[in-house]
Scaffold this motif. Structure first.
Motif, PDB file in Angstrom:
ATOM      1  N   LEU A   1       0.832  -1.204   0.000  1.00  0.00           N
ATOM      2  CA  LEU A   1       0.000   0.000   0.000  1.00  0.00           C
ATOM      3  C   LEU A   1       0.864   1.251   0.000  1.00  0.00           C
ATOM      4  O   LEU A   1       0.565   2.226  -0.693  1.00  0.00           O
ATOM      5  N   LEU A   2       1.937   1.231   0.775  1.00  0.00           N
ATOM      6  CA  LEU A   2       2.840   2.382   0.824  1.00  0.00           C
ATOM      7  C   LEU A   2       3.503   2.617  -0.530  1.00  0.00           C
ATOM      8  O   LEU A   2       3.631   3.765  -0.979  1.00  0.00           O
ATOM      9  N   ALA A   3       3.919   1.527  -1.198  1.00  0.00           N
ATOM     10  CA  ALA A   3       4.536   1.659  -2.522  1.00  0.00           C
ATOM     11  C   ALA A   3       3.541   2.229  -3.531  1.00  0.00           C
ATOM     12  O   ALA A   3       3.899   3.088  -4.351  1.00  0.00           O
ATOM     13  N   ASN A   4       2.299   1.767  -3.472  1.00  0.00           N
ATOM     14  CA  ASN A   4       1.271   2.300  -4.373  1.00  0.00           C
ATOM     15  C   ASN A   4       0.975   3.760  -4.074  1.00  0.00           C
ATOM     16  O   ASN A   4       0.743   4.553  -4.992  1.00  0.00           O
TER      17      ASN A   4
ATOM     18  N   LEU B   1      -7.879   3.057   2.909  1.00  0.00           N
ATOM     19  CA  LEU B   1      -7.479   1.656   2.752  1.00  0.00           C
ATOM     20  C   LEU B   1      -6.265   1.348   3.622  1.00  0.00           C
ATOM     21  O   LEU B   1      -6.190   0.278   4.249  1.00  0.00           O
ATOM     22  N   MET B   2      -5.324   2.278   3.699  1.00  0.00           N
ATOM     23  CA  MET B   2      -4.162   2.110   4.567  1.00  0.00           C
ATOM     24  C   MET B   2      -4.580   2.102   6.037  1.00  0.00           C
ATOM     25  O   MET B   2      -4.036   1.346   6.848  1.00  0.00           O
ATOM     26  N   ALA B   3      -5.556   2.942   6.391  1.00  0.00           N
ATOM     27  CA  ALA B   3      -6.062   2.957   7.767  1.00  0.00           C
ATOM     28  C   ALA B   3      -6.754   1.640   8.100  1.00  0.00           C
ATOM     29  O   ALA B   3      -6.607   1.099   9.209  1.00  0.00           O
ATOM     30  N   PHE B   4      -7.522   1.107   7.143  1.00  0.00           N
ATOM     31  CA  PHE B   4      -8.209  -0.175   7.346  1.00  0.00           C
ATOM     32  C   PHE B   4      -7.203  -1.304   7.531  1.00  0.00           C
ATOM     33  O   PHE B   4      -7.394  -2.196   8.374  1.00  0.00           O
ATOM     34  N   ASP B   5      -6.116  -1.258   6.789  1.00  0.00           N
ATOM     35  CA  ASP B   5      -5.059  -2.257   6.930  1.00  0.00           C
ATOM     36  C   ASP B   5      -4.468  -2.221   8.335  1.00  0.00           C
ATOM     37  O   ASP B   5      -4.238  -3.262   8.954  1.00  0.00           O
ATOM     38  N   ARG B   6      -4.215  -1.026   8.860  1.00  0.00           N
ATOM     39  CA  ARG B   6      -3.659  -0.896  10.218  1.00  0.00           C
ATOM     40  C   ARG B   6      -4.679  -1.359  11.264  1.00  0.00           C
ATOM     41  O   ARG B   6      -4.310  -1.941  12.289  1.00  0.00           O
ATOM     42  N   TYR B   7      -5.954  -1.076  11.006  1.00  0.00           N
ATOM     43  CA  TYR B   7      -7.010  -1.537  11.922  1.00  0.00           C
ATOM     44  C   TYR B   7      -7.006  -3.061  12.011  1.00  0.00           C
ATOM     45  O   TYR B   7      -7.053  -3.644  13.108  1.00  0.00           O
TER      46      TYR B   7
ATOM     47  N   PRO C   1      -5.307  -9.158  14.907  1.00  0.00           N
ATOM     48  CA  PRO C   1      -3.988  -9.698  14.507  1.00  0.00           C
ATOM     49  C   PRO C   1      -4.021 -11.167  14.093  1.00  0.00           C
ATOM     50  O   PRO C   1      -3.243 -11.572  13.208  1.00  0.00           O
ATOM     51  N   LEU C   2      -4.880 -11.976  14.701  1.00  0.00           N
ATOM     52  CA  LEU C   2      -4.927 -13.398  14.364  1.00  0.00           C
ATOM     53  C   LEU C   2      -5.568 -13.652  13.000  1.00  0.00           C
ATOM     54  O   LEU C   2      -5.184 -14.582  12.275  1.00  0.00           O
ATOM     55  N   HIS C   3      -6.554 -12.829  12.657  1.00  0.00           N
ATOM     56  CA  HIS C   3      -7.238 -12.993  11.377  1.00  0.00           C
ATOM     57  C   HIS C   3      -6.608 -12.170  10.251  1.00  0.00           C
ATOM     58  O   HIS C   3      -6.971 -12.345   9.085  1.00  0.00           O
TER      59      HIS C   3
ATOM     60  N   ASN D   1      -1.907 -10.427   0.086  1.00  0.00           N
ATOM     61  CA  ASN D   1      -1.380  -9.550  -0.969  1.00  0.00           C
ATOM     62  C   ASN D   1      -2.322  -9.439  -2.162  1.00  0.00           C
ATOM     63  O   ASN D   1      -2.447  -8.374  -2.776  1.00  0.00           O
ATOM     64  N   ARG D   2      -2.999 -10.542  -2.473  1.00  0.00           N
ATOM     65  CA  ARG D   2      -3.911 -10.519  -3.624  1.00  0.00           C
ATOM     66  C   ARG D   2      -5.089  -9.591  -3.373  1.00  0.00           C
ATOM     67  O   ARG D   2      -5.439  -8.767  -4.226  1.00  0.00           O
ATOM     68  N   LEU D   3      -5.708  -9.713  -2.195  1.00  0.00           N
ATOM     69  CA  LEU D   3      -6.825  -8.827  -1.860  1.00  0.00           C
ATOM     70  C   LEU D   3      -6.356  -7.376  -1.814  1.00  0.00           C
ATOM     71  O   LEU D   3      -7.064  -6.472  -2.273  1.00  0.00           O
ATOM     72  N   CYS D   4      -5.176  -7.171  -1.264  1.00  0.00           N
ATOM     73  CA  CYS D   4      -4.620  -5.817  -1.173  1.00  0.00           C
ATOM     74  C   CYS D   4      -4.521  -5.168  -2.551  1.00  0.00           C
ATOM     75  O   CYS D   4      -4.960  -4.036  -2.752  1.00  0.00           O
ATOM     76  N   MET D   5      -3.956  -5.903  -3.521  1.00  0.00           N
ATOM     77  CA  MET D   5      -3.789  -5.345  -4.860  1.00  0.00           C
ATOM     78  C   MET D   5      -5.128  -5.166  -5.569  1.00  0.00           C
ATOM     79  O   MET D   5      -5.302  -4.226  -6.353  1.00  0.00           O
ATOM     80  N   ASN D   6      -6.089  -6.046  -5.295  1.00  0.00           N
ATOM     81  CA  ASN D   6      -7.428  -5.877  -5.874  1.00  0.00           C
ATOM     82  C   ASN D   6      -8.098  -4.609  -5.345  1.00  0.00           C
ATOM     83  O   ASN D   6      -8.763  -3.879  -6.099  1.00  0.00           O
ATOM     84  N   LEU D   7      -7.933  -4.346  -4.045  1.00  0.00           N
ATOM     85  CA  LEU D   7      -8.508  -3.137  -3.458  1.00  0.00           C
ATOM     86  C   LEU D   7      -7.828  -1.884  -3.998  1.00  0.00           C
ATOM     87  O   LEU D   7      -8.480  -0.864  -4.235  1.00  0.00           O
ATOM     88  N   VAL D   8      -6.520  -1.960  -4.209  1.00  0.00           N
ATOM     89  CA  VAL D   8      -5.792  -0.835  -4.800  1.00  0.00           C
ATOM     90  C   VAL D   8      -6.304  -0.558  -6.214  1.00  0.00           C
ATOM     91  O   VAL D   8      -6.545   0.591  -6.591  1.00  0.00           O
ATOM     92  N   ALA D   9      -6.473  -1.623  -6.994  1.00  0.00           N
ATOM     93  CA  ALA D   9      -6.996  -1.466  -8.360  1.00  0.00           C
ATOM     94  C   ALA D   9      -8.398  -0.854  -8.342  1.00  0.00           C
ATOM     95  O   ALA D   9      -8.724   0.005  -9.177  1.00  0.00           O
ATOM     96  N   LEU D  10      -9.216  -1.262  -7.370  1.00  0.00           N
ATOM     97  CA  LEU D  10     -10.556  -0.703  -7.238  1.00  0.00           C
ATOM     98  C   LEU D  10     -10.503   0.790  -6.932  1.00  0.00           C
ATOM     99  O   LEU D  10     -11.309   1.574  -7.465  1.00  0.00           O
TER     100      LEU D  10
END
Length: 314
Positions: free
Chosen positions: A62-65, A117-123, A129-131, A138-147
């Motif tokens: 997310l930071l790179a994007n 999206l970055m805030a949601f990732d930190r949340y 943390p377990l889930h 990484n796949r979901l992350c990139m799909n959300l970035v594309a969205l």
């Protein structure tokens, strides 16, 4: 009714920062150096994440994007602004002006989508943390970035189309360094309160929804962090989120002043300074905020620097 045939303006004049020739050259040098540093800083973060396998996690992807977005963002305004500093005419064609308007606002909206999206990732990382590894891979992350990218580029085509249909019959001087909707609508030969209201509502809606989403995410993060028993754990959590909160504060603070407060309350000079801050200054300082507070990022950047020195020695 389509009134594009009435339009006689084929180009606009971006007045930018009116001043003497000597000061224009000085501003050119200042913004050119700032532009190069912004490209280098954000480019270094993109390269660090790409080249270091340890950073192939959702947070750093997310930071790179985000850094790549900052590179795109400044390229919508700064190159043309630099050209205008050395130009006598300072003109931009009708088509180029609206293309700049479109890409400038699309990149800005993309930033308001990536930050939540970055805030949601930190949340998820701190509160779940377990889930987290299961939910945010990484796949979901990139799909959300594309969205985020697709959504951002679909928000403004319709408002821009209606603005282009307004009659522009002169004057054609825009007291700004970018084709912004406020100054553009002021040049229309007829008032367009409906378009002005729709642009304002769209901007306000996007800003407020994303801002309150970030606020809610970090409220939950703060509650979770305060329950952490160890002081070291709390410091690590605050350090991880502190950089993002600093960037959010700088960006949202400036765009709220610019696009939510009444236009009449912001003179042209203030509008230019605020726009310059969130479109050029924040992309410059964001790499410093993220790299100085992150040990993994600093280690990756040192690794790139050492590899560069070794390749030079060869």
């Amino acid at each position: 009714m389509n009134m594009s045939g009435v339009s006689t303006v084929t180009e606009f004049i971006l007045l930018s920062f009116p001043c003497s020739r000597e000061v224009q050259v000085l501003l050119f040098l200042l913004f050119f150096v700032s532009y190069i540093l912004t490209l280098m800083g954000n480019g270094a973060i993109v390269c660090a994440v790409k080249l270091d396998p340890r950073l192939h996690t959702p947070m750093y992807l997310l930071l790179a994007n985000f850094s790549f977005l900052e590179i795109c963002y400044i390229n919508t305004t700064v190159p043309n602004m630099l050209q205008n500093f050395l130009s006598e005419t300072k003109t931009i064609s009708f088509t180029a002006c609206f293309f700049q308007f479109y890409f400038f606002f699309s990149m800005g909206i993309n930033e308001t989508l990536l930050l939540p999206l970055m805030a949601f990732d930190r949340y998820l990382a701190i509160c779940q943390p377990l889930h987290y590894p299961i939910i945010m891979n990484n796949r979901l992350c990139m799909n959300l970035v594309a969205l985020c990218w697709v959504t951002a580029f679909l928000c403004y085509p319709i408002p821009i189309y209606f603005i282009t249909q307004l009659p522009f019959c002169g004057p054609n001087a825009i007291d700004h360094f970018v084709c912004d909707p406020g100054p553009l609508l002021a040049l229309s030969c007829i008032p367009a309160p409906g378009i002005e209201l729709s642009c304002s509502l769209l901007s306000s809606l996007i800003i407020f929804i994303t801002f309150f989403f970030i606020l809610g995410s970090y409220t939950l993060v703060l509650r979770a962090v305060l329950r952490v028993p160890s002081a070291a754990g709390r410091r690590k959590a605050f350090s991880t989120c502190g950089s993002h909160l600093a960037v959010v504060s700088l960006f949202y603070g400036s765009i709220m002043v610019m696009y939510i407060s009444p236009t009449s309350a912001n003179p042209a000079g203030i509008q230019k300074i605020i726009t310059l801050f969130y479109s050029s200054v924040t992309p410059l300082i964001n790499p410093l905020i993220y790299s100085l507070r992150n040990k993994d990022m600093k280690a990756a950047l040192r690794k790139i620097h050492m590899c560069g020195e070794i390749s030079q020695d060869k």
